[in-house]
Design a protein around this motif. Structure first.
Motif, short mmCIF file in Angstrom:
data_model
loop_
_atom_site.label_atom_id
_atom_site.label_comp_id
_atom_site.label_asym_id
_atom_site.label_seq_id
_atom_site.Cartn_x
_atom_site.Cartn_y
_atom_site.Cartn_z
N VAL A 180 -9.34 -1.80 -8.29
CA VAL A 180 -8.50 -3.00 -8.25
C VAL A 180 -7.63 -2.99 -7.00
O VAL A 180 -7.51 -3.98 -6.28
N ALA A 181 -7.02 -1.82 -6.72
CA ALA A 181 -6.19 -1.69 -5.52
C ALA A 181 -7.02 -1.93 -4.27
O ALA A 181 -6.57 -2.58 -3.32
N ASP A 182 -8.22 -1.41 -4.26
CA ASP A 182 -9.11 -1.58 -3.11
C ASP A 182 -9.32 -3.06 -2.82
O ASP A 182 -9.21 -3.52 -1.68
N ARG A 183 -9.62 -3.84 -3.85
CA ARG A 183 -9.88 -5.27 -3.67
C ARG A 183 -8.61 -6.02 -3.26
O ARG A 183 -8.65 -6.88 -2.37
N LEU A 184 -7.48 -5.71 -3.89
CA LEU A 184 -6.25 -6.43 -3.59
C LEU A 184 -5.74 -6.14 -2.19
O LEU A 184 -5.31 -7.05 -1.46
N PHE A 185 -5.74 -4.87 -1.79
CA PHE A 185 -5.29 -4.52 -0.44
C PHE A 185 -6.17 -5.19 0.61
O PHE A 185 -5.69 -5.72 1.61
N THR A 186 -7.48 -5.17 0.37
CA THR A 186 -8.41 -5.77 1.34
C THR A 186 -8.16 -7.27 1.46
O THR A 186 -8.12 -7.82 2.57
N ALA A 187 -7.96 -7.94 0.32
CA ALA A 187 -7.75 -9.39 0.35
C ALA A 187 -6.42 -9.75 1.01
O ALA A 187 -6.35 -10.68 1.81
N ALA A 188 -5.36 -9.01 0.67
CA ALA A 188 -4.02 -9.42 1.09
C ALA A 188 -3.61 -8.88 2.46
O ALA A 188 -2.80 -9.50 3.16
N SER A 189 -4.15 -7.73 2.84
CA SER A 189 -3.70 -7.12 4.11
C SER A 189 -4.79 -7.10 5.18
O SER A 189 -4.49 -6.91 6.36
N GLY A 190 -6.05 -7.21 4.77
CA GLY A 190 -7.15 -7.16 5.73
C GLY A 190 -7.91 -5.86 5.72
O GLY A 190 -8.92 -5.73 6.41
N ALA A 191 -7.44 -4.87 4.96
CA ALA A 191 -8.15 -3.58 4.87
C ALA A 191 -7.77 -2.90 3.58
O ALA A 191 -6.68 -3.14 3.02
N GLY A 192 -8.64 -2.04 3.09
CA GLY A 192 -8.35 -1.29 1.87
C GLY A 192 -7.28 -0.24 2.10
O GLY A 192 -6.85 -0.01 3.23
N PRO A 193 -6.81 0.41 1.03
CA PRO A 193 -5.78 1.45 1.17
C PRO A 193 -6.27 2.58 2.06
O PRO A 193 -7.46 2.89 2.12
N ALA A 194 -5.30 3.21 2.77
CA ALA A 194 -5.65 4.36 3.61
C ALA A 194 -5.50 5.67 2.87
O ALA A 194 -6.14 6.66 3.22
N GLY A 195 -4.62 5.70 1.84
CA GLY A 195 -4.40 6.96 1.15
C GLY A 195 -3.58 6.79 -0.11
O GLY A 195 -3.10 5.70 -0.43
N TRP A 196 -3.42 7.90 -0.81
CA TRP A 196 -2.63 7.90 -2.04
C TRP A 196 -1.92 9.24 -2.16
O TRP A 196 -2.28 10.22 -1.50
N SER A 197 -0.91 9.28 -3.02
CA SER A 197 -0.17 10.52 -3.23
C SER A 197 0.76 10.34 -4.41
O SER A 197 0.93 9.22 -4.91
N THR A 198 1.37 11.44 -4.83
CA THR A 198 2.35 11.36 -5.91
C THR A 198 3.74 11.03 -5.38
O THR A 198 4.67 10.84 -6.16
N SER A 199 3.90 11.02 -4.05
CA SER A 199 5.19 10.70 -3.45
C SER A 199 4.95 10.23 -2.02
O SER A 199 3.83 10.27 -1.52
N GLU A 200 6.03 9.77 -1.36
CA GLU A 200 5.93 9.39 0.05
C GLU A 200 6.43 10.54 0.94
O GLU A 200 7.37 11.24 0.54
N PRO A 201 5.85 10.77 2.11
CA PRO A 201 4.71 10.06 2.68
C PRO A 201 3.40 10.43 1.98
O PRO A 201 3.26 11.52 1.42
N VAL A 202 2.46 9.50 2.06
CA VAL A 202 1.16 9.71 1.42
C VAL A 202 0.38 10.80 2.15
O VAL A 202 0.36 10.85 3.38
N THR A 203 -0.26 11.68 1.38
CA THR A 203 -0.93 12.84 1.98
C THR A 203 -2.44 12.87 1.75
O THR A 203 -3.15 13.57 2.47
N GLN A 204 -2.94 12.14 0.75
CA GLN A 204 -4.36 12.23 0.42
C GLN A 204 -5.14 11.04 0.98
O GLN A 204 -4.71 9.89 0.83
N PRO A 205 -6.27 11.28 1.64
CA PRO A 205 -7.09 10.15 2.11
C PRO A 205 -7.61 9.34 0.93
O PRO A 205 -7.80 9.88 -0.17
N TRP A 206 -7.84 8.06 1.17
CA TRP A 206 -8.24 7.18 0.07
C TRP A 206 -9.59 7.61 -0.52
O TRP A 206 -10.58 7.76 0.18
#
Length: 348
Positions: free
Chosen positions: A147-173
Motif C-alpha cells: 500500500v505504501a509503495d503505491r501511495l508514495f509512487t502516486a503522490a511523490s513520483g517514486a516508491g519509498p527508499a527505505g524503512w526503519s524503527t526510527s529516524e534516520p531510516v537505515t534499511q533499504p526498501w
C-alpha cells in the motif's frame, strides 16, 4: 520492549502527568531515544512534552505521533525566554507538573495568548497528508508495504527508499524484509518510519506504517506527508483515483486526505502557516456493507460521492474540498455524524 520510564535515556524530567524530553537540534526526528521515550511514557501512563528552541523543526513522524493526547505538547522556547506551543502558538508556562496554557490573558494586550515568534510570516509550501487503512486476512502469504509503495509512487513520483524503527531510516526498501520484521513481532503491534526517495524529480515525502491485529485480520495503516513545489495541492479527484486504486487491490477500511502547509523539505517549523483542511474521506467496503451503497452515496451535504473499488465489494470516496477552506471542517463533521453510528447522539 521500551525501557522503564526512569531509565529511558531520552527523558529529562518525569512528573505525575508527563515525561519532558529536551531536544536542541535543527531537525528533531523520531530518533531511537525519542521513540523509546514515547513508548516508555505511554506504558507509564504519561504524555510526552517535547521542548526545543524556536529554530528547531520537526519531521512528519514526530508531528503525527507525539501530540495525540491532551497533555502532550511541542514546547518551544522563544527569543524572549518565554515558552509557546509550536503547533498553535499559545503561550505556555510550567506549573510545577507540566506545561500548560498561560492564563488569564493580559487585559488589553493584542494577541496576548499567541507568542510573536509563532506569527512570523514565511513562504508557505503545500503539504498533502494521507492516511489509508487496509485490512489483511490472517494468512501466511501477507505481504506488507505494498500500500505504501503505491501511495508514495502516486503522490511523490517514486516508491519509498527505505524503512526503519526510527529516524534516520537505515534499511533499504524491501516489502519482504519489512513483512518479516512485523511477523517476528506479532501479535504485538508494529510502528515503522518510511522515507521517500531522494531526487530533484521526486517530491520530498516521509511516512509511517503501523500494523495491529484485529478480530478479523491484520490492519495496516499507512500515513504519508508529501511536500509540494508551491502552495497548490493535487486535485481532490486525482487523490480519489489513488484511493480507488488501493480499494481495487486491498480491503480498504478508511482513508483521509488533508491539505496543510510546511517547509519545502517537508518538515515543520513552529510557525503559523495556515490551518490544515480536509480534502476527502473514504469509507471502506465494511461500512458500505453495513449501510448499503445507495444510502452511502446519498448523504446530505456531500455531492459527487463516488463508488470505488470492486463492484461486488465497493467502498465510497467523499470529495470535500481543496484542502484550503476551514469551512470544509463543518462538512467533514456533518459527514462523520452520518458515517459513525452514535456519533450524533453522543454530541447531544
Amino acid at each position: 520492549m521500551p525501557n522503564a520510564l526512569t531509565f529511558s535515556p531520552g527523558v529529562d524530567l518525569i512528573t505525575e502527568k508527563v515525561a519532558v524530553v529536551m531536544q536542541d537540534r535543527p531537525v528533531v526526528g523520531m530518533s531511537a531515544w525519542l521513540s523509546d521515550a514515547v513508548a516508555s511514557a505511554e506504558t507509564a501512563g504519561r504524555a510526552v512534552q517535547l521542548v526545543t528552541p524556536r529554530t528547531s523543526r520537526i519531521t512528519w513522524p514526530v508531528r503525527s505521533t507525539l501530540f495525540g493526547t491532551p497533555f502532550s505538547k511541542w514546547v518551544v522556547t522563544g527569543d524572549d525566554g518565554e515558552y509557546f506551543d509550536g503547533l498553535n502558538g499559545v503561550r505556555l508556562k510550567w506549573n510545577g507538573d507540566l506545561f500548560v496554557a498561560r492564563s488569564p490573558a493580559v487585559q488589553g494586550e493584542q494577541n496576548a495568548d499567541v507568542h510573536p515568534d509563532f506569527v512570523v510570516q514565511e513562504q508557505p509550501f503545500g503539504q498533502l497528508q494521507l492516511t489509508v487503512r487496509v485490512r489483511h486476512k490472517p494468512v501466511a502469504s501477507i505481504v506488507l508495504g505494498r500500500v505504501a509503495d503505491r501511495l508514495f509512487t502516486a503522490a511523490s513520483g517514486a516508491g519509498p527508499a527505505g524503512w526503519s524503527t526510527s529516524e534516520p531510516v537505515t534499511q533499504p526498501w524491501s516489502t519482504e524484509a519489512l513483512t518479516e520484521y512485523c511477523r517476528g513481532r506479532a501479535p504485538q503491534p508494529t510502528w515503522l518510519v518510511l522515507a521517500g526517495a531522494p531526487g530533484s524529480e521526486v517530491r520530498p515525502s516521509v511516512g509511517t506504517l503501523a500494523t495491529r491485529r484485529t478480530r478479523s485480520g491484520l490492519d495496516e495503516t499507512v500515513t504519508l506527508a508529501v511536500a509540494q513545489p508551491g502552495p497548490e495541492l493535487p486535485d481532490v479527484h486525482r487523490i480519489g483515483a489513488w484511493v480507488d486504486e488501493i480499494a481495487d487491490h486491498f480491503e480498504l477500511v478508511s482513508a483521509m486526505a488533508v491539505g496543510s502547509y510546511g517547509a519545502a523539505d517537508g518538515t515543520y517549523a513552529p510557525r503559523f502557516l495556515g490551518m490544515a483542511c480536509p480534502i476527502g474521506v473514504a469509507a471502506g467496503n465494511e461500512a458500505v456493507r453495513a449501510s448499503g451503497l445507495e444510502k452511502m452515496l446519498k448523504i446530505e451535504g456531500i455531492s459527487r460521492a463516488l463508488a470505488i473499488g470492486p463492484a461486488h465489494t465497493p467502498a465510497v470516496w467523499y470529495p470535500i474540498g481543496d484542502g484550503r477552506s476551514p469551512r470544509d471542517w463543518q462538512t467533514y463533521a456533518n459527514l462523520m455524524k452520518k458515517l459513525i453510528p452514535g456519533a450524533e447522539r453522543g454530541r447531544t
